[in-house]
Design a protein around this motif. Structure first.
Motif, PDB file in Angstrom:
ATOM      1  N   SER A   1       0.741  -1.067  -0.037  1.00 10.92           N
ATOM      2  CA  SER A   1       0.037  -0.112  -0.041  1.00 10.92           C
ATOM      3  C   SER A   1       0.641   1.303   0.061  1.00 10.92           C
ATOM      4  CB  SER A   1      -0.854  -0.009   1.133  1.00 10.92           C
ATOM      5  OG  SER A   1      -0.273  -0.108   2.308  1.00 10.92           O
ATOM      6  N   ASN A   2       2.067   1.243   0.751  1.00 13.57           N
ATOM      7  CA  ASN A   2       2.987   2.529   0.614  1.00 13.57           C
ATOM      8  C   ASN A   2       3.794   2.370  -0.466  1.00 13.57           C
ATOM      9  OD1 ASN A   2       2.745   4.099   3.386  1.00 13.57           O
ATOM     10  ND2 ASN A   2       2.466   1.854   4.044  1.00 13.57           N
ATOM     11  N   ALA A   3       3.921   1.557  -1.266  1.00 14.66           N
ATOM     12  CA  ALA A   3       4.882   1.373  -2.560  1.00 14.66           C
ATOM     13  C   ALA A   3       6.241   1.949  -2.458  1.00 14.66           C
ATOM     14  CB  ALA A   3       4.007   1.831  -3.823  1.00 14.66           C
ATOM     15  N   PRO A   4       6.974   1.584  -1.597  1.00 17.38           N
ATOM     16  CA  PRO A   4       8.433   2.285  -1.360  1.00 17.38           C
ATOM     17  C   PRO A   4       9.092   2.624  -2.615  1.00 17.38           C
ATOM     18  CG  PRO A   4       8.392   0.176  -0.392  1.00 17.38           C
ATOM     19  CD  PRO A   4       6.853   0.536  -0.579  1.00 17.38           C
ATOM     20  N   TRP A   5       8.868   1.671  -3.484  1.00 21.02           N
ATOM     21  CA  TRP A   5       9.539   1.737  -4.933  1.00 21.02           C
ATOM     22  C   TRP A   5       9.271   3.136  -5.647  1.00 21.02           C
ATOM     23  CZ3 TRP A   5       6.768  -2.269  -3.200  1.00 21.02           C
ATOM     24  CH2 TRP A   5       5.252  -2.444  -3.760  1.00 21.02           C
ATOM     25  N   LYS A   6       8.082   3.483  -5.399  1.00 24.42           N
ATOM     26  CA  LYS A   6       7.243   4.648  -5.980  1.00 24.42           C
ATOM     27  C   LYS A   6       7.871   6.058  -5.107  1.00 24.42           C
ATOM     28  CE  LYS A   6       3.137   2.928  -7.901  1.00 24.42           C
ATOM     29  NZ  LYS A   6       1.597   2.886  -7.982  1.00 24.42           N
ATOM     30  N   LEU A   7       7.968   5.798  -3.955  1.00 25.69           N
ATOM     31  CA  LEU A   7       8.403   6.829  -2.869  1.00 25.69           C
ATOM     32  C   LEU A   7       9.995   7.061  -3.520  1.00 25.69           C
ATOM     33  CD1 LEU A   7       7.219   5.494   0.367  1.00 25.69           C
ATOM     34  CD2 LEU A   7       6.227   7.450  -0.930  1.00 25.69           C
ATOM     35  N   ALA A   8      10.771   6.122  -3.601  1.00 29.74           N
ATOM     36  CA  ALA A   8      12.127   6.396  -4.048  1.00 29.74           C
ATOM     37  C   ALA A   8      12.312   7.004  -5.407  1.00 29.74           C
ATOM     38  CB  ALA A   8      12.820   4.784  -4.102  1.00 29.74           C
ATOM     39  N   ALA A   9      11.330   7.316  -6.187  1.00 29.11           N
ATOM     40  CA  ALA A   9      11.439   7.767  -7.493  1.00 29.11           C
ATOM     41  C   ALA A   9      11.185   9.310  -7.403  1.00 29.11           C
ATOM     42  CB  ALA A   9      10.421   7.211  -8.407  1.00 29.11           C
ATOM     43  N   ASP A  10      10.630   9.664  -5.996  1.00 30.97           N
ATOM     44  CA  ASP A  10      10.254  11.196  -5.759  1.00 30.97           C
ATOM     45  C   ASP A  10      11.294  11.785  -4.516  1.00 30.97           C
ATOM     46  OD1 ASP A  10       8.979  13.361  -5.109  1.00 30.97           O
ATOM     47  OD2 ASP A  10       7.117  12.819  -5.052  1.00 30.97           O
ATOM     48  N   GLU A  11      12.173  12.629  -4.980  1.00 33.14           N
ATOM     49  CA  GLU A  11      13.027  12.846  -3.937  1.00 33.14           C
ATOM     50  C   GLU A  11      12.123  13.698  -2.656  1.00 33.14           C
ATOM     51  OE1 GLU A  11      15.804  15.561  -5.755  1.00 33.14           O
ATOM     52  OE2 GLU A  11      16.753  13.792  -6.750  1.00 33.14           O
ATOM     53  N   THR A  12      11.183  14.135  -2.911  1.00 33.51           N
ATOM     54  CA  THR A  12      10.365  14.864  -1.826  1.00 33.51           C
ATOM     55  C   THR A  12       9.787  13.799  -0.869  1.00 33.51           C
ATOM     56  OG1 THR A  12       8.334  15.045  -2.903  1.00 33.51           O
ATOM     57  CG2 THR A  12       9.996  16.687  -3.533  1.00 33.51           C
ATOM     58  N   LYS A  13       9.906  12.392  -1.039  1.00 29.62           N
ATOM     59  CA  LYS A  13       9.028  11.405  -0.322  1.00 29.62           C
ATOM     60  C   LYS A  13      10.089  10.630   0.378  1.00 29.62           C
ATOM     61  CE  LYS A  13       5.138  12.236  -2.185  1.00 29.62           C
ATOM     62  NZ  LYS A  13       3.822  12.379  -1.168  1.00 29.62           N
ATOM     63  N   ASN A  14      11.549  11.267   0.542  1.00 34.99           N
ATOM     64  CA  ASN A  14      12.386  10.441   1.063  1.00 34.99           C
ATOM     65  C   ASN A  14      12.239   9.976   2.654  1.00 34.99           C
ATOM     66  OD1 ASN A  14      15.240   9.208   0.635  1.00 34.99           O
ATOM     67  ND2 ASN A  14      15.315  10.722   2.727  1.00 34.99           N
ATOM     68  N   ALA A  15      11.630  11.006   3.288  1.00 37.25           N
ATOM     69  CA  ALA A  15      11.298  10.744   4.362  1.00 37.25           C
ATOM     70  C   ALA A  15      10.193   9.718   4.871  1.00 37.25           C
ATOM     71  CB  ALA A  15      10.887  11.818   5.398  1.00 37.25           C
ATOM     72  N   GLU A  16       9.313   9.779   4.082  1.00 35.94           N
ATOM     73  CA  GLU A  16       8.399   8.409   4.021  1.00 35.94           C
ATOM     74  C   GLU A  16       8.924   7.414   3.596  1.00 35.94           C
ATOM     75  OE1 GLU A  16       4.769   9.773   1.932  1.00 35.94           O
ATOM     76  OE2 GLU A  16       5.036  11.496   2.135  1.00 35.94           O
ATOM     77  N   LEU A  17       9.837   7.233   2.550  1.00 35.84           N
ATOM     78  CA  LEU A  17      10.629   5.920   2.320  1.00 35.84           C
ATOM     79  C   LEU A  17      11.351   5.425   3.287  1.00 35.84           C
ATOM     80  CD1 LEU A  17      11.611   3.943  -0.016  1.00 35.84           C
ATOM     81  CD2 LEU A  17      13.397   5.776  -0.420  1.00 35.84           C
ATOM     82  N   VAL A  18      12.138   6.298   4.176  1.00 40.26           N
ATOM     83  CA  VAL A  18      12.940   6.031   5.170  1.00 40.26           C
ATOM     84  C   VAL A  18      12.051   5.198   6.224  1.00 40.26           C
ATOM     85  CG1 VAL A  18      14.121   6.705   7.176  1.00 40.26           C
ATOM     86  CG2 VAL A  18      14.697   7.615   4.883  1.00 40.26           C
ATOM     87  N   GLU A  19      10.723   5.919   6.516  1.00 40.05           N
ATOM     88  CA  GLU A  19       9.911   5.113   7.557  1.00 40.05           C
ATOM     89  C   GLU A  19       9.469   4.003   7.086  1.00 40.05           C
ATOM     90  OE1 GLU A  19       5.972   6.418   9.901  1.00 40.05           O
ATOM     91  OE2 GLU A  19       6.393   7.255   7.921  1.00 40.05           O
ATOM     92  N   VAL A  20       9.024   3.718   6.014  1.00 44.57           N
ATOM     93  CA  VAL A  20       8.417   2.700   5.275  1.00 44.57           C
ATOM     94  C   VAL A  20       9.346   1.476   5.593  1.00 44.57           C
ATOM     95  CG1 VAL A  20       7.389   1.285   3.417  1.00 44.57           C
ATOM     96  CG2 VAL A  20       6.454   3.547   4.053  1.00 44.57           C
ATOM     97  N   LEU A  21      10.471   1.481   5.156  1.00 44.50           N
ATOM     98  CA  LEU A  21      11.519   0.624   5.022  1.00 44.50           C
ATOM     99  C   LEU A  21      12.133   0.299   6.347  1.00 44.50           C
ATOM    100  CD1 LEU A  21      13.528   1.128   2.042  1.00 44.50           C
ATOM    101  CD2 LEU A  21      11.674  -0.485   2.318  1.00 44.50           C
ATOM    102  N   TYR A  22      12.193   1.333   7.437  1.00 45.67           N
ATOM    103  CA  TYR A  22      12.697   0.943   8.611  1.00 45.67           C
ATOM    104  C   TYR A  22      11.555   0.478   9.333  1.00 45.67           C
ATOM    105  CZ  TYR A  22      13.851   1.166  13.542  1.00 45.67           C
ATOM    106  OH  TYR A  22      14.213   0.743  14.772  1.00 45.67           O
TER     107      TYR A  22
END
Length: 792
Positions: free
Chosen positions: A497-518
């Motif tokens: 549902s959070n699709a970190p692969w999509k978050l990684a493609a958007d530099e403004t979403k880095n904090a969300e990517l970090v949170e999801v993967l942690y």
């Protein structure tokens, strides 16, 4: 301050044949329990071993042309080698042919004699000269050799078992001797209490008004006045004298422990075998260290046994201990049978599945690499890696599929299906996708979330920790692994549902990517810690990939206990990543089938048999367990149902008999009640006698899951308090599995089992709906009510 001790035993396995997965099931369950108690910091001692005496061994050795000692040495070694191959963490492996055991059993026998618990007497019965055995029947009975028997009197030592009837009843009713599950406890109590109806002289127990344990109040009063009945401290009726003295020696063979001072007798194999639980921890030894060990660990905290030997463990064994002035075990838990093609695995049926087949077949999924670090490892080392991996697969399947205490079915296709769904596509895939993304997006360094959104993941994870801990405290391994599987499913959904692969493609979403993967990686740490007792090899690999080092050391340090959120420190460097659970191809099913077919042959049907001191003979089964010819390896309790398959989980319920219906008529739909608004129902009237035939009970949904390729059906496992059932219900259109778990509902408990889509459903949910196609509303309760309560 010394640690709390925990002493755990398996039954010692009889060496009439090499081990199969039925033996492995018990030993695996014991290993999980032992590992968990070590995690808790308990001073844990885990015992297993082999039972090696008896006439059957003596004759089998003669047939093989070897001495009895050579014969048992070979079979016992195969058990020990298999447990070592599977990584079983036993602390001692006892053999009943060891000198330490022989001397201690003789000391126990002598102590019982000194305490006047044993006496020498004679037994008169019908004897087959050709087969050298007693046969139940009148004079002139035709024996197994086809010739008339002779009336023979044999000298035996007898144990005063009858003296302990009331004491055993009190111990079990008060749970000072805790017998699990409840159905086995009731069987033991029924045996100890005797046949109340026969004792009261009643012929017909029906239609006599309110009954107490099968008797009317007037019959109870009369029985008590005449002394035919008594009451226990808990108020239950029993028949005084129903428990008879037990023959505990034999003179018809020599392969056993001699009676001290009278070596023409050998000690009854069950007195010999049961004593192993004490002799292995120093009972009877003159060594001060062994004596201290016995003081430390006895009594046993848990005996794990098969349901067919509960009489010996729950009646004979505590009686022997009481007579010797020794403490009795705290808990005896009886598991069910592992069924193959709806039959109990046995050598005589030719349907044994060898554990080695599964180890060898699943080991092929982990071939030795041809390059890289693994290529330099020895073949012997890599074979051990393959064995431990395959052992994890078997461990998970048996403990996930079979509610402990019930019978369960085994099949190769079910094993492969569960492996692929839960391990390859579930746990393994979650680990692989999460750690691969950390490797790709953060150079294999666990990222540091500065702030957390309210995702609820940490709270959910800690709730799962509590749930699994509660289930393990009750040794409920099926519900434990089911809960862990639910947590894995939750994390898979979270990632999707959070699709970190999509978050990684958007530099403004880095904090969300970090949170999801942690959060995903930290959840994997917690899941891995919970799975460790079940999957010690696989979780060691995952723990290392998380960069956390050696999981065995973590277990010793207490890092896998009292789990809290945040244990995976940001900045941790991941270990070397590699697939944990490669997907199993369907061809693996055929491979295992072919391997078994090459070793098993199905014997021709044989006449009905009974076992005399573990020796198979054709003849009539002696019904009196004190008969010297009575079968020592059967429970003596009526088995209402030897096993009915319960569908998709391959669990089997043996708690209630029933005649399955193989039809799927509309009259037996997925729920029980429907109302069409305010219209007057056009239904025939029934008498009150018809209504009371319907057994409506309160149950709680403990498992709910969708059935593949069945859009309308859900598979539920419900807890009725006195047993668990599988029920299939056509409510998948209106209810998700998640919202059903934990609900207290009403079920029709006495509905005959029936098949739906090849799965068995044993019961029906009670619900109402608005209109013919309206949503069924389950009957639930706003107030707390005990499971199993009957609706009146």
């Amino acid at each position: 301050m010394s640690k709390q001790k925990f002493y755990l035993t398996t039954p010692i396995y009889y060496v009439n044949a090499r081990p199969h997965i039925g033996h492995a099931y018990t030993t695996i369950a014991a290993d999980v329990i032992a590992r968990r108690h070590r995690l808790l910091g308990d001073d844990t001692f885990f015992l297993t071993g082999t039972d090696e005496h008896g006439q059957k061994v003596e004759r089998s050795a003669a047939s093989a042309g070897v001495s009895p000692q050579q014969f048992v040495d070979q079979i016992s070694a195969s058990f020990k080698a298999l447990w070592d191959r599977m990584g079983i963490t036993y602390d001692d492996f006892i053999r009943t042919t060891e000198p330490r055991h022989t001397l201690a059993v003789q000391k126990l026998f002598q102590l019982l004699c000194e305490r006047d618990a044993i006496y020498l007497s004679t037994y008169t019965g019908q004897y087959s000269v050709g087969e050298e055995m007693f046969v139940d029947g009148p004079p002139g009975t035709i024996g197994p050799d086809g010739k008339p028997t002779e009336t023979v009197t044999e000298e035996n030592y007898f144990f005063r078992l009858s003296s302990y009837q009331s004491q055993l009843i009190e111990l079990i009713e008060s749970n000072e001797l805790l017998i699990q599950p409840e159905v086995r406890r009731n069987e033991v109590l029924s045996f100890l209490r005797g046949n109340l109806v026969d004792a009261a002289g009643m012929v017909n127990v029906g239609n006599r008004g309110t009954l107490e344990q099968g008797l009317s109040f007037s019959e109870v009063n009369e029985g008590l006045l005449q002394g035919k009945l008594k009451r226990s401290n808990a108020g239950f009726l029993y028949v005084p004298g129903a428990l008879k003295d037990l023959s505990i020696s034999r003179t018809s063979f020599k392969w056993g422990i001699p009676v001290p001072g009278n070596d023409k007798h050998v000690i009854y194999v069950w007195l010999d075998a049961l004593a192993n639980y004490m002799t292995a921890i120093g009972y009877g030894s003159d060594d001060p260290i062994e004596q201290e060990k016995f003081k430390r660990y006895w009594p046993a905290d848990l005996h794990l046994v098969g349901k067919e030997i509960i009489r010996f463990h729950c009646v004979y064994w505590p009686a022997f201990l009481l007579a010797a002035g020794l403490p009795i075990p705290k808990t005896i838990t009886a598991h069910g049978w592992l069924l193959f093609e709806d039959s109990k695995m046995s050598k005589s049926r030719g349907n044994i599945v060898r554990t080695e087949t599964i180890l060898d077949a699943f080991g092929t999924l982990k071939p030795k690499p041809t390059d890289g670090p693994g290529a330099v490892l020895s073949d012997e080392y890599w074979k051990h890696e393959q064995d431990l991996f395959a052992s994890d697969v078997l461990r998970y399947f048996l403990l996930r599929e079979i509610p402990f205490g019930q019978d369960g079915s085994f099949s190769f296709d079910a094993l492969v299906q569960r492996y692929n769904s839960d391990l390859a596509n579930g746990y393994g895939n979650l680990v692989s996708r999460t750690l691969s993304m950390i490797g790709k997006y953060f150079a294999e360094i666990v990222p540091d979330p500065k702030e957390f959104r309210k995702s609820g993941i940490s709270e959910s994870a800690l709730k799962f920790v509590e749930t699994v801990g509660n289930h393990l405290a009750e040794n409920d391994m099926s519900r434990s692994t089911t809960a862990i599987s639910s947590m894995i499913g939750l994390m898979d959904s979270y990632i999707t549902s959070n699709a970190p692969w999509k978050l990684a493609a958007d530099e403004t979403k880095n904090a969300e990517l970090v949170e999801v993967l942690y959060q995903s990686a930290e959840s994997i740490r917690i899941i891995t810690a919970l799975l460790y007792p079940f999957l010690p090899y696989a979780t060691a690999k995952v723990w290392s990939q998380l960069g956390l080092g050696d999981i065995e050391q973590a277990a010793k340090n207490g890092e896998l206990n009292d789990l809290q959120w945040g244990g995976l420190k940001p900045g941790t460097k991941l270990g070397e990543l590699a697939p944990i659970f490669p997907r199993a191809p369907k061809e693996l099913i055929q491979l295992m089938t072919d391997m078994e077919n090459s070793t098993n042959t199905t014997p021709k049907p044989e006449p009905s048999k009974f076992v005399d001191e573990k020796t198979t003979h054709t003849g009539t089964v002696p019904t009196d367990p004190t008969h010297p010819g009575a079968a020592p390896r059967t429970s003596g309790f009526a088995d209402e149902n030897p096993g009915r398959s319960v569908g998709g989980s391959h669990a089997v319920s043996t708690e209630r008999p029933g005649t399955p219906s193989h039809t799927e008529s509309p009259a037996s739909g997925p729920y029980a009640a429907s109302a069409a608004g305010s219209a007057t129902p056009d239904t025939p009237q029934i008498a009150i006698d018809d209504f009371v035939k319907v057994d409506l009970r309160v149950a709680q949904v403990v498992v709910a899951e969708r059935i593949p390729k069945a859009d309308k059906l859900l598979r539920l496992e419900v807890d009725l308090g006195y047993e668990k059932r599988q029920i299939l219900s056509g409510i998948a259109e209106w209810y998700t599995p998640e919202e059903l778990i934990g609900k207290r509902i009403v079920v029709i408990a006495n509905l005959a089992p029936r098949k739906m889509r090849g799965l068995e459903s044993h019961g029906m949910l009670l619900a109402a709906s608005n209109g013919e196609n309206g949503k069924p509303i389950l009957a639930t309760f706003s107030e707390d009510i005990a499971l199993g309560s009957r609706l009146k």
